[in-house]
Design a protein around this motif. Structure first.
Motif, PDB file in Angstrom:
ATOM      1  N   GLY A 285       8.600  -7.338  16.112  1.00 55.53           N
ATOM      2  CA  GLY A 285       8.428  -6.192  15.642  1.00 55.53           C
ATOM      3  C   GLY A 285       6.982  -6.775  14.118  1.00 55.53           C
ATOM      4  O   GLY A 285       6.436  -7.696  14.117  1.00 55.53           O
ATOM      5  N   ALA A 286       7.219  -5.035  13.330  1.00 53.33           N
ATOM      6  CA  ALA A 286       5.942  -5.408  13.104  1.00 53.33           C
ATOM      7  C   ALA A 286       6.193  -5.223  11.243  1.00 53.33           C
ATOM      8  O   ALA A 286       5.377  -5.483  10.653  1.00 53.33           O
ATOM      9  CB  ALA A 286       5.433  -3.586  13.414  1.00 53.33           C
ATOM     10  N   GLY A 287       7.438  -5.399  11.204  1.00 51.01           N
ATOM     11  CA  GLY A 287       7.886  -6.530   9.553  1.00 51.01           C
ATOM     12  C   GLY A 287       7.986  -4.752   8.956  1.00 51.01           C
ATOM     13  O   GLY A 287       7.966  -3.715   9.120  1.00 51.01           O
ATOM     14  N   HIS A 288       8.045  -5.235   7.189  1.00 48.12           N
ATOM     15  CA  HIS A 288       7.910  -3.678   6.415  1.00 48.12           C
ATOM     16  C   HIS A 288       5.954  -3.384   6.524  1.00 48.12           C
ATOM     17  O   HIS A 288       5.800  -4.252   5.981  1.00 48.12           O
ATOM     18  CB  HIS A 288       8.673  -4.383   5.799  1.00 48.12           C
ATOM     19  CG  HIS A 288       8.887  -3.369   3.940  1.00 48.12           C
ATOM     20  ND1 HIS A 288       9.557  -1.576   4.580  1.00 48.12           N
ATOM     21  CD2 HIS A 288       7.684  -2.872   3.372  1.00 48.12           C
ATOM     22  CE1 HIS A 288       8.951  -1.519   3.195  1.00 48.12           C
ATOM     23  NE2 HIS A 288       8.262  -2.201   2.578  1.00 48.12           N
ATOM     24  N   ILE A 289       6.044  -2.626   6.060  1.00 46.03           N
ATOM     25  CA  ILE A 289       4.794  -1.952   6.058  1.00 46.03           C
ATOM     26  C   ILE A 289       4.821  -0.901   5.211  1.00 46.03           C
ATOM     27  O   ILE A 289       5.378   0.322   4.746  1.00 46.03           O
ATOM     28  CB  ILE A 289       4.441  -0.763   7.459  1.00 46.03           C
ATOM     29  CG1 ILE A 289       3.997  -1.920   8.690  1.00 46.03           C
ATOM     30  CG2 ILE A 289       2.930  -0.617   6.898  1.00 46.03           C
ATOM     31  CD1 ILE A 289       3.564  -1.672   9.548  1.00 46.03           C
ATOM     32  N   ASP A 290       3.973  -0.930   4.177  1.00 42.27           N
ATOM     33  CA  ASP A 290       4.036  -0.318   3.076  1.00 42.27           C
ATOM     34  C   ASP A 290       2.713   0.454   3.239  1.00 42.27           C
ATOM     35  O   ASP A 290       1.743   0.052   3.450  1.00 42.27           O
ATOM     36  CB  ASP A 290       3.785  -0.680   0.975  1.00 42.27           C
ATOM     37  CG  ASP A 290       4.975  -1.506   0.996  1.00 42.27           C
ATOM     38  OD1 ASP A 290       6.037  -0.993   0.928  1.00 42.27           O
ATOM     39  OD2 ASP A 290       4.680  -2.463   0.829  1.00 42.27           O
ATOM     40  N   TRP A 291       2.191   2.268   3.010  1.00 40.15           N
ATOM     41  CA  TRP A 291       1.089   2.708   3.401  1.00 40.15           C
ATOM     42  C   TRP A 291       1.125   3.631   2.253  1.00 40.15           C
ATOM     43  O   TRP A 291       1.425   4.130   1.162  1.00 40.15           O
ATOM     44  CB  TRP A 291       1.853   3.930   4.199  1.00 40.15           C
ATOM     45  CG  TRP A 291       2.008   3.365   5.330  1.00 40.15           C
ATOM     46  CD1 TRP A 291       3.495   3.111   6.218  1.00 40.15           C
ATOM     47  CD2 TRP A 291       1.408   3.194   6.577  1.00 40.15           C
ATOM     48  NE1 TRP A 291       3.792   2.740   7.039  1.00 40.15           N
ATOM     49  CE2 TRP A 291       2.519   2.774   8.232  1.00 40.15           C
ATOM     50  CE3 TRP A 291       0.254   3.417   6.958  1.00 40.15           C
ATOM     51  CZ2 TRP A 291       2.326   2.429   8.898  1.00 40.15           C
ATOM     52  CZ3 TRP A 291      -0.315   3.276   8.575  1.00 40.15           C
ATOM     53  CH2 TRP A 291       0.973   2.633   9.824  1.00 40.15           C
ATOM     54  N   MET A 292      -0.300   3.684   1.651  1.00 36.43           N
ATOM     55  CA  MET A 292      -0.464   3.579   0.148  1.00 36.43           C
ATOM     56  C   MET A 292      -2.083   4.845   0.722  1.00 36.43           C
ATOM     57  O   MET A 292      -2.682   4.129   1.444  1.00 36.43           O
ATOM     58  CB  MET A 292      -0.789   3.519  -0.236  1.00 36.43           C
ATOM     59  CG  MET A 292      -1.210   2.428  -0.660  1.00 36.43           C
ATOM     60  SD  MET A 292      -0.380   0.738  -1.429  1.00 36.43           S
ATOM     61  CE  MET A 292       0.484   0.399  -0.073  1.00 36.43           C
ATOM     62  N   THR A 293      -2.574   5.721  -0.556  1.00 36.52           N
ATOM     63  CA  THR A 293      -3.784   5.794  -0.990  1.00 36.52           C
ATOM     64  C   THR A 293      -4.698   5.112  -2.078  1.00 36.52           C
ATOM     65  O   THR A 293      -3.976   4.736  -2.788  1.00 36.52           O
ATOM     66  CB  THR A 293      -4.206   7.065  -0.832  1.00 36.52           C
ATOM     67  OG1 THR A 293      -3.673   7.946   0.391  1.00 36.52           O
ATOM     68  CG2 THR A 293      -5.595   7.346  -0.424  1.00 36.52           C
ATOM     69  N   ALA A 294      -5.828   4.404  -1.967  1.00 39.37           N
ATOM     70  CA  ALA A 294      -6.211   4.199  -3.082  1.00 39.37           C
ATOM     71  C   ALA A 294      -6.320   4.960  -3.792  1.00 39.37           C
ATOM     72  O   ALA A 294      -6.947   6.408  -3.629  1.00 39.37           O
ATOM     73  CB  ALA A 294      -8.257   3.476  -2.790  1.00 39.37           C
ATOM     74  N   PRO A 295      -6.461   4.264  -5.601  1.00 36.02           N
ATOM     75  CA  PRO A 295      -6.504   4.599  -6.227  1.00 36.02           C
ATOM     76  C   PRO A 295      -7.333   5.595  -7.139  1.00 36.02           C
ATOM     77  O   PRO A 295      -9.261   5.925  -6.443  1.00 36.02           O
ATOM     78  CB  PRO A 295      -6.156   3.619  -7.753  1.00 36.02           C
ATOM     79  CG  PRO A 295      -5.915   2.964  -7.269  1.00 36.02           C
ATOM     80  CD  PRO A 295      -6.260   2.852  -5.938  1.00 36.02           C
ATOM     81  N   THR A 296      -7.681   7.459  -7.200  1.00 40.04           N
ATOM     82  CA  THR A 296      -9.107   8.250  -7.137  1.00 40.04           C
ATOM     83  C   THR A 296      -8.366   9.126  -8.489  1.00 40.04           C
ATOM     84  O   THR A 296      -7.331   9.111  -9.358  1.00 40.04           O
ATOM     85  CB  THR A 296      -8.683   8.935  -6.124  1.00 40.04           C
ATOM     86  OG1 THR A 296      -8.060  10.027  -6.396  1.00 40.04           O
ATOM     87  CG2 THR A 296      -8.743   7.906  -5.022  1.00 40.04           C
ATOM     88  N   ASN A 297      -9.601   9.375  -9.150  1.00 35.68           N
ATOM     89  CA  ASN A 297      -9.994  10.468 -10.128  1.00 35.68           C
ATOM     90  C   ASN A 297      -9.393  11.779  -9.553  1.00 35.68           C
ATOM     91  O   ASN A 297     -10.235  12.330 -10.669  1.00 35.68           O
ATOM     92  CB  ASN A 297     -10.138  10.166 -11.009  1.00 35.68           C
ATOM     93  CG  ASN A 297     -10.282   8.592 -11.839  1.00 35.68           C
ATOM     94  OD1 ASN A 297      -9.050   8.582 -12.086  1.00 35.68           O
ATOM     95  ND2 ASN A 297     -11.793   7.959 -12.057  1.00 35.68           N
ATOM     96  N   GLY A 298      -9.247  12.081  -8.415  1.00 38.15           N
ATOM     97  CA  GLY A 298      -8.885  13.491  -7.397  1.00 38.15           C
ATOM     98  C   GLY A 298     -10.893  13.686  -7.215  1.00 38.15           C
ATOM     99  O   GLY A 298     -11.121  12.831  -6.889  1.00 38.15           O
ATOM    100  N   THR A 299     -10.909  15.164  -6.999  1.00 34.75           N
ATOM    101  CA  THR A 299     -12.126  15.256  -6.625  1.00 34.75           C
ATOM    102  C   THR A 299     -13.136  15.498  -7.484  1.00 34.75           C
ATOM    103  O   THR A 299     -13.344  15.839  -8.257  1.00 34.75           O
ATOM    104  CB  THR A 299     -11.879  16.346  -5.207  1.00 34.75           C
ATOM    105  OG1 THR A 299     -11.460  17.370  -5.939  1.00 34.75           O
ATOM    106  CG2 THR A 299     -11.366  15.971  -4.415  1.00 34.75           C
TER     107      THR A 299
END
Length: 347
Positions: A285-299
Motif C-alpha cells: 500500500g501507499a503507507g501514511h501520507i501527509d498532504w500540505m501546501t508550501a508556506p505563503t504570506n497570502g496573495t
C-alpha cells in the motif's frame, strides 16, 4: 493346471504395474494436498504472466530527455532509498502535450506542482503543493510566476527554479496529463469524493476532470483548487492501494496501462526502479501520507499588475529541509503546517 498367464501378473510386469498404481492412489489419499499444489502452480504461472505484462507496460511509459545536473545544484541530503519526486500536472484539453514536451516545445503551462517526498522505508510520504502563481526568481528570466518556468524552459527550468528557490534536490520528475485521469477513474469504477453539501459522489470521466479543474467559483481560488487536486489524488491513491484493488491483478494491470497514457517520466528513471516501486505499493500500500501546501504570506499584485502568491521562501526552505531528511515528524511539532483538510471540509 492353473493358467498363470490370466490369473496372476508375470514377474517382469509386477514392478511397472505397481508403479502405475501409486500415482492415482496418492491423489485419492491426498486430495486436499493435490488441490493446493495445483492451485499454487496455477498462481505461480498467473503471477509470472502478470509480471511479464507489468514489465511491458512499464516500458510503454514515455520518457523525456532530462538534463538536471549543473555545478550549483543543492546537495542531495535525503537518506539512502528516500526520493524527492516532482509531480507536474498539465492540462492539454485534448492535445498530446506529452509529445510536445518530448520534442522540447515550449509554451506549455503547468497547472499543478507538487513535491512528493518518499521516506527511506517507503512507508511515509509528504506531498507538498507549490502554488502555480508563486512569485519567484526564474533563472535567466527574473521574477515571474512559478508556472512560467515550465512554459519557458520545460521540466529542466522548472526543476532548476524549484531547487534554487526551495534549496531542495529533486531526484525525478513525473509529468501528469489530467486528460488521462478519465481512464483511471473509469478503471476504478469511479472515485468517491465527499462534496461540500455533505453528499458523496463517485466522480468519473469528465466529472472528475471538472472537479480538479474548477477554480473561479471557489472561495479561495487557486488555494481551494490545490486542496481539490490533493483531495482527489488522496482518494485515487486510497482506491488504488486498498486491499480489494491490490489483490485484483486484472484491475492492477488495467491501472498500469492507464498510467502509460497519463505519465511522462524523466529518462533517468529506470524500468527496474519503477517496477520495484510499483510492486512495493501493490504489496504494502501507499503507507501514511501527509498532504500540505508550501508556506505563503497570502496573495498580492506584482509590479506589472499580475495576481500572485507571496511564497514564504525561508519557511518553505525549512520545511523541505526537514522533509528531505525524513524529519517531518519533529518539524510539525514546532511549526504550523497548511495541511490538506479532511475530505468533508474540502470545498
Amino acid at each position: 493346471m492353473v493358467d498363470l498367464g490370466h490369473d496372476a501378473p508375470r514377474a517382469e510386469d509386477a514392478t511397472p504395474t505397481s508403479h502405475r498404481a501409486k500415482v492415482p492412489g496418492f491423489v485419492r489419499r491426498h486430495k486436499a494436498l493435490t488441490v493446493l499444489v495445483s492451485i499454487a502452480l496455477i498462481l505461480l504461472i498467473a503471477i509470472g504472466a502478470w509480471l511479464i505484462v507489468l514489465n511491458n507496460q512499464i516500458k510503454d511509459i514515455p520518457r523525456f530527455d532530462a538534463d538536471f545536473d549543473r555545478p550549483d545544484r543543492p546537495a542531495r541530503v535525503q537518506p539512502e532509498g528516500a526520493l524527492n519526486i516532482l509531480l507536474v500536472g498539465v492540462d492539454g484539453r485534448g492535445e498530446d502535450v506529452r509529445k510536445r514536451i518530448q520534442e522540447g516545445q515550449t509554451g506549455i503551462l503547468s497547472d499543478t506542482m507538487m513535491i512528493w517526498h518518499l521516506s527511506e522505508d517507503h512507508q511515509t510520504s509528504q506531498i507538498v503543493s507549490v502554488p502555480r502563481d508563486s512569485w519567484v526568481d526564474i533563472p535567466g528570466h527574473g521574477m515571474a510566476k512559478m508556472n512560467a518556468a515550465f512554459s519557458w524552459g520545460g521540466p529542466d527550468l522548472l526543476v532548476q527554479t524549484l531547487e534554487d528557490t526551495m534549496n531542495i534536490y529533486i531526484d525525478h520528475v513525473a509529468i501528469v496529463d489530467f486528460e488521462g485521469f478519465r481512464d483511471i477513474t473509469k478503471t476504478l469504477g469511479g472515485v468517491p469524493v465527499e462534496m461540500a453539501d455533505g453528499t458523496t459522489q463517485d466522480l468519473e470521466g469528465e466529472d472528475a476532470l471538472a472537479y480538479v479543474r474548477e477554480r473561479h467559483s471557489l472561495p479561495r481560488g487557486d488555494f481551494d483548487r490545490i486542496n481539490r487536486q490533493q483531495n482527489f489524488l488522496r482518494q485515487v491513491l486510497w482506491e488504488v492501494t486498498r486491499n480489494g484493488t491490490r489483490a485484483n491483478p486484472i484491475k492492477m494491470t488495467g491501472l498500469i496501462g492507464d498510467l502509460s497514457k497519463l505519465l511522462l517520466l524523466d529518462d533517468d528513471w529506470s524500468d527496474g526502479d519503477l517496477r520495484g516501486l510499483g510492486l512495493e505499493l501493490v504489496r504494502k500500500g501507499a503507507g501514511h501520507i501527509d498532504w500540505m501546501t508550501a508556506p505563503t504570506n497570502g496573495t498580492g499584485t506584482s509590479s506589472d499588475g499580475q495576481s500572485i502568491v507571496n511564497l514564504d521562501i525561508p519557511k518553505s526552505q525549512e520545511l523541505f529541509a526537514a522533509i528531505s531528511k525524513d524529519d517531518f515528524g519533529s518539524y510539525k511539532k514546532d511549526h504550523p503546517v497548511a495541511f490538506l483538510p479532511k475530505p468533508e471540509n474540502v470545498p
